[in-house]
Write a protein that holds these residues in place. Structure first.
Motif, PDB file in Angstrom:
ATOM      1  N   ALA A 168      -1.382   7.113   0.752  1.00  0.00           N
ATOM      2  CA  ALA A 168      -1.253   5.997   1.596  1.00  0.00           C
ATOM      3  C   ALA A 168      -2.408   4.781   0.778  1.00  0.00           C
ATOM      4  N   SER A 169      -3.341   5.339  -0.011  1.00  0.00           N
ATOM      5  CA  SER A 169      -4.164   4.194  -0.337  1.00  0.00           C
ATOM      6  C   SER A 169      -3.566   3.841  -1.816  1.00  0.00           C
ATOM      7  N   CYS A 208      -3.107   4.184  -9.098  1.00  0.00           N
ATOM      8  CA  CYS A 208      -4.294   4.398  -8.548  1.00  0.00           C
ATOM      9  C   CYS A 208      -5.268   3.013  -8.270  1.00  0.00           C
ATOM     10  N   PRO A 209      -5.856   3.115  -7.007  1.00  0.00           N
ATOM     11  CA  PRO A 209      -6.593   1.971  -6.474  1.00  0.00           C
ATOM     12  C   PRO A 209      -7.906   1.609  -7.424  1.00  0.00           C
ATOM     13  N   GLY A 210      -8.138   2.824  -8.191  1.00  0.00           N
ATOM     14  CA  GLY A 210      -9.500   2.717  -8.916  1.00  0.00           C
ATOM     15  C   GLY A 210      -9.448   2.495 -10.127  1.00  0.00           C
ATOM     16  N   CYS A 211      -8.434   2.857 -10.973  1.00  0.00           N
ATOM     17  CA  CYS A 211      -8.063   2.460 -12.413  1.00  0.00           C
ATOM     18  C   CYS A 211      -6.910   1.973 -12.738  1.00  0.00           C
ATOM     19  N   ASP A 231       0.861  -1.205   0.056  1.00  0.00           N
ATOM     20  CA  ASP A 231       0.147  -0.118  -0.005  1.00  0.00           C
ATOM     21  C   ASP A 231       0.926   1.162   0.045  1.00  0.00           C
ATOM     22  N   GLY A 232       0.177   2.475  -0.194  1.00  0.00           N
ATOM     23  CA  GLY A 232       1.007   3.662  -0.300  1.00  0.00           C
ATOM     24  C   GLY A 232       1.772   4.029   0.923  1.00  0.00           C
ATOM     25  N   ASN A 233       1.793   3.394   2.017  1.00  0.00           N
ATOM     26  CA  ASN A 233       2.475   3.580   3.150  1.00  0.00           C
ATOM     27  C   ASN A 233       4.113   3.187   3.162  1.00  0.00           C
ATOM     28  N   ALA A 234       3.968   2.472   1.879  1.00  0.00           N
ATOM     29  CA  ALA A 234       5.589   1.908   1.592  1.00  0.00           C
ATOM     30  C   ALA A 234       6.445   3.359   1.070  1.00  0.00           C
ATOM     31  N   LEU A 235       5.593   4.510   0.766  1.00  0.00           N
ATOM     32  CA  LEU A 235       6.079   5.492   0.138  1.00  0.00           C
ATOM     33  C   LEU A 235       6.685   6.479   1.355  1.00  0.00           C
ATOM     34  N   ALA A 236       6.236   6.397   2.575  1.00  0.00           N
ATOM     35  CA  ALA A 236       6.551   7.197   3.742  1.00  0.00           C
ATOM     36  C   ALA A 236       8.082   7.620   3.676  1.00  0.00           C
ATOM     37  N   GLY A 237       8.566   6.519   3.826  1.00  0.00           N
ATOM     38  CA  GLY A 237      10.058   6.815   4.146  1.00  0.00           C
ATOM     39  C   GLY A 237      10.858   7.165   3.278  1.00  0.00           C
TER      40      GLY A 237
END
Length: 96
Positions: free
Chosen positions: A40-41, A55-58, A7-13
């Motif tokens: 994070a999504s 994008c989780p949508g498309c 998930d997008g949390n992997a981008l935090a660091g």
């Protein structure tokens, strides 16, 4: 079945090394479908030379991040906007 993405949390660091704010809490808008949501999504794929966030949508690419020992390349062409909340709510020059 095991997911093939993080998930997008992997981008935090990695993004914290570039930006002063926590970008995983930022709200992005997909350029392809208009879906708006927290970074994070996003679905992050890390099997390339860098990170690719979709994008989780498309499933279109929203963000790419590639690092070398002395540089970082950030491609946001799949993002219409990126709203980053500021910790103290202060504007430019510390003004609210």
């Amino acid at each position: 079945m095991q997911a093939d993405h993080l998930d997008g949390n992997a981008l935090a660091g990695p993004l914290a090394e570039i930006f002063a704010a926590d970008v995983s809490a930022a709200v992005s808008r997909c350029a392809a479908c208009g879906l708006t949501g927290p970074v994070a999504s996003l679905r992050v794929y890390d099997r390339a030379p860098g990170l690719v966030a979709r994008c989780p949508g498309c499933e279109e690419v929203v963000l790419r991040l590639v690092r070398s020992p002395d540089s970082a390349w950030l491609d946001l062409r799949g993002t219409v906007t990126l709203r980053i909340p500021l910790r103290d709510g202060a504007g430019p020059g510390g003004q609210r």
